[in-house]
Design a protein around this motif. Structure first.
Motif, PDB file in Angstrom:
ATOM      1  N   VAL A 352       0.769  -1.254   0.032  1.00 61.48           N
ATOM      2  CA  VAL A 352      -0.158   0.207   0.017  1.00 61.48           C
ATOM      3  C   VAL A 352       0.856   1.102  -0.193  1.00 61.48           C
ATOM      4  CG1 VAL A 352      -1.806   1.322   1.334  1.00 61.48           C
ATOM      5  CG2 VAL A 352      -1.818  -1.164   1.379  1.00 61.48           C
ATOM      6  N   ALA A 356       0.796   4.108  -2.761  1.00 63.57           N
ATOM      7  CA  ALA A 356       0.508   5.457  -2.376  1.00 63.57           C
ATOM      8  C   ALA A 356       1.564   6.406  -2.821  1.00 63.57           C
ATOM      9  CB  ALA A 356      -0.029   5.501  -1.287  1.00 63.57           C
ATOM     10  N   LEU A 377      -7.128   3.539   2.063  1.00 64.66           N
ATOM     11  CA  LEU A 377      -5.831   3.066   2.022  1.00 64.66           C
ATOM     12  C   LEU A 377      -5.866   2.195   3.152  1.00 64.66           C
ATOM     13  CD1 LEU A 377      -3.293   5.568   1.025  1.00 64.66           C
ATOM     14  CD2 LEU A 377      -4.405   3.602  -0.415  1.00 64.66           C
ATOM     15  N   ALA A 380      -7.501  -1.221   2.288  1.00 67.77           N
ATOM     16  CA  ALA A 380      -6.601  -2.183   1.234  1.00 67.77           C
ATOM     17  C   ALA A 380      -5.700  -2.653   2.123  1.00 67.77           C
ATOM     18  CB  ALA A 380      -5.695  -1.234   0.238  1.00 67.77           C
ATOM     19  N   TRP A 381      -4.989  -2.201   3.018  1.00 64.42           N
ATOM     20  CA  TRP A 381      -4.166  -2.805   4.241  1.00 64.42           C
ATOM     21  C   TRP A 381      -4.860  -3.969   4.733  1.00 64.42           C
ATOM     22  CZ3 TRP A 381      -2.707  -0.301   9.261  1.00 64.42           C
ATOM     23  CH2 TRP A 381      -1.561  -1.063  10.035  1.00 64.42           C
ATOM     24  N   SER A 433      -1.783  -4.009  -3.119  1.00 63.22           N
ATOM     25  CA  SER A 433      -1.525  -3.183  -3.882  1.00 63.22           C
ATOM     26  C   SER A 433      -2.654  -2.635  -4.871  1.00 63.22           C
ATOM     27  CB  SER A 433      -0.219  -3.520  -4.455  1.00 63.22           C
ATOM     28  OG  SER A 433       0.865  -3.921  -3.843  1.00 63.22           O
ATOM     29  N   ALA A 436      -5.339  -0.970  -3.421  1.00 65.62           N
ATOM     30  CA  ALA A 436      -4.785   0.545  -2.926  1.00 65.62           C
ATOM     31  C   ALA A 436      -4.887   1.526  -4.449  1.00 65.62           C
ATOM     32  CB  ALA A 436      -3.415   0.621  -2.708  1.00 65.62           C
TER      33      ALA A 436
END
Length: 453
Positions: A352, A356, A377, A380-381, A433, A436
């Motif tokens: 991530v 980012a 984000l 996503a993590w 990823s 993200a």
């Protein structure tokens, strides 16, 4: 944005210091070049933990070349990720956990910071134990004097970190390299029969273990590269230096097992069995202190994300004493599963972060005390962590076995074979990823487009 300096309200203008600033509010000076960075990360990669971990990457009853290929593939993937995480440290001039404010926000960055504090203390303790065990094995003496010596030296290095980094980069790495070359020559002079015992159930499981070592430095990398003059030097030095050391040391461990130590997969014992091997191992034991130093220093740096005015010297001294006492009294093996669980947390966060940082407009990378939370984000993590556990649940024995059992049951519910042989790191990185990009990417790309126009 300049590749060498930035100010986001964390570092205040002031006079340059000859070593690392004492608090987060003081300026950081980039004093390390490419040669220093290569030497530093090469030295950090020279660790007795790697040949010890080599027993877990061995693919039993398969050609030795397959295991060596897994080592190279894992080292390349992991070291590139490390380099991508290290370069922003030189550009932003802030420690790693402060850098995460840009991807998670000021308040949300406290979560990985607390986890990193736990893992750094654990790994510092583990390193001191490894040093003491290796020294006592080589000399046939009690362990405790080496625990005390390693703790004192590592803590002293953490009090003068930039000076310690320069010594490691310019001198210690060459001494360690001489010992490694000697061990390679002696091991390769011995017949290398096939290995019938091994810890890796599949090629990608072996790759996964190798990836974990460079990526484990992700939450620490910027603590050191913020002292590097440019982002390019930080990327190249960390990726090439640590990647080459990873390949060399995993390979040395596998070859030593094939040549000397198949029974019990005792790598340290195998290396000591080499003629004059005890002396070479002792050299590596001395150099290993840098690993304990790095974890002690990074614990202090992580704590400053929570308490910006805390003096890093006081923090480092306290952590050094704690890690030394734990090494004397605590069975660190019982903590090992928790350390791997924390590692599983940081693998998707690395994905991530890289997406980012290199996707968002650089002027939107806010590491100040008012950095906003980025829920997309964070999601996503979290998804990446879940993907990791569904691929390969973190193993706990005894009281923590319920964690492993719960995730194994979820694998069954979803039709995922527990013996799937996939790389949990790669699956986790891919999920985190891609999410993200999907969740934060469109707005970021539009913002970049508007800036260019």
């Amino acid at each position: 944005m300049s590749d060498t300096t930035t100010d986001h309200g964390v570092n205040r203008p002031g006079s340059a210091t000859h070593d690392a600033p004492l608090t987060l509010e003081q300026p950081t000076v980039g004093s390390l070049g490419l040669t220093d960075t290569l030497g530093l990360w090469g030295n950090l990669g020279i660790s007795l933990l790697l040949p010890v971990a080599a027993s877990y990457v061995v693919l039993a009853d398969r050609p030795l070349s397959v295991t060596l290929l897994a080592i190279v593939v894992g080292a390349v993937i992991g070291s590139v990720l490390l380099g991508l995480a290290a370069a922003p440290g030189a550009r932003q001039r802030v420690p790693a956990m402060v850098l995460l404010r840009g991807v998670l926000g000021r308040h949300a960055s406290a979560l990985p910071t607390v986890l990193n504090l736990a893992q750094c203390v654990g790994w510092a303790t583990f390193e001191i134990v490894i040093i003491a065990e290796a020294a006592s094995t080589a000399l046939g003496t009690p362990r405790w004097p080496f625990v005390l010596a390693a703790g004192v030296v590592a803590t002293g290095m953490a009090l003068r970190p930039v000076g310690a980094m320069q010594v490691l980069a310019r001198y210690a790495v060459w001494v360690a390299l001489a010992a490694v070359v000697y061990l390679f020559v002696r091991v390769l002079a011995h017949p290398l029969p096939p290995l019938h015992g091994g810890g890796a159930p599949s090629f990608w499981a072996a790759v996964d273990i190798v990836i974990a070592l460079p990526v484990s430095w992700f939450p620490l990398a910027a603590d050191y590269t913020r002292h590097v003059r440019s982002g390019r030097a930080a990327f190249t030095g960390s990726a090439v230096g640590y990647g080459a050391a990873t390949i060399a040391f995993f390979t040395l461990g596998v070859l030593a097992l094939a040549a000397y130590g198949t029974e019990g997969l005792d790598v340290i014992g195998a290396l000591v069995a080499v003629p004059f091997g005890a002396a070479s191992v002792l050299v590596l034991v001395v150099v290993e202190v840098d690993e304990a130093f790095a974890n002690i220093y990074s614990t202090a740096m992580s704590a400053q994300n929570l308490v910006s005015r805390a003096d890093r010297r006081i923090l480092a001294a306290g952590v050094g004493v704690l890690a030394t006492l734990l090494a004397l009294t605590f069975d660190i093996a019982s903590y090992e599963a928790f350390l791997f669980l924390i590692g599983a947390v940081f693998v998707p966060l690395a994905g991530v972060f890289v997406v980012a940082y290199y996707l968002l407009p650089r002027d939107r990378w806010d590491v100040s005390s008012t950095a906003p939370t980025r829920p997309a984000l964070l999601l996503a993590w979290a998804a990446g962590f879940v993907a990791y556990q569904l691929t390969l649940p973190t193993y706990f024995d005894g009281p923590g076995a319920g964690w492993t059992d719960w995730w194994t049951a979820r694998q069954h519910d979803l039709g995922i074979d527990p013996a799937n042989g996939w790389s949990a790191s790669l699956v986790s990185l891919a999920v985190a990823s891609v999410l993200a990009v999907l969740l934060a990417g469109p707005g970021a790309l539009a913002a970049r487009s508007r800036r260019r126009s």
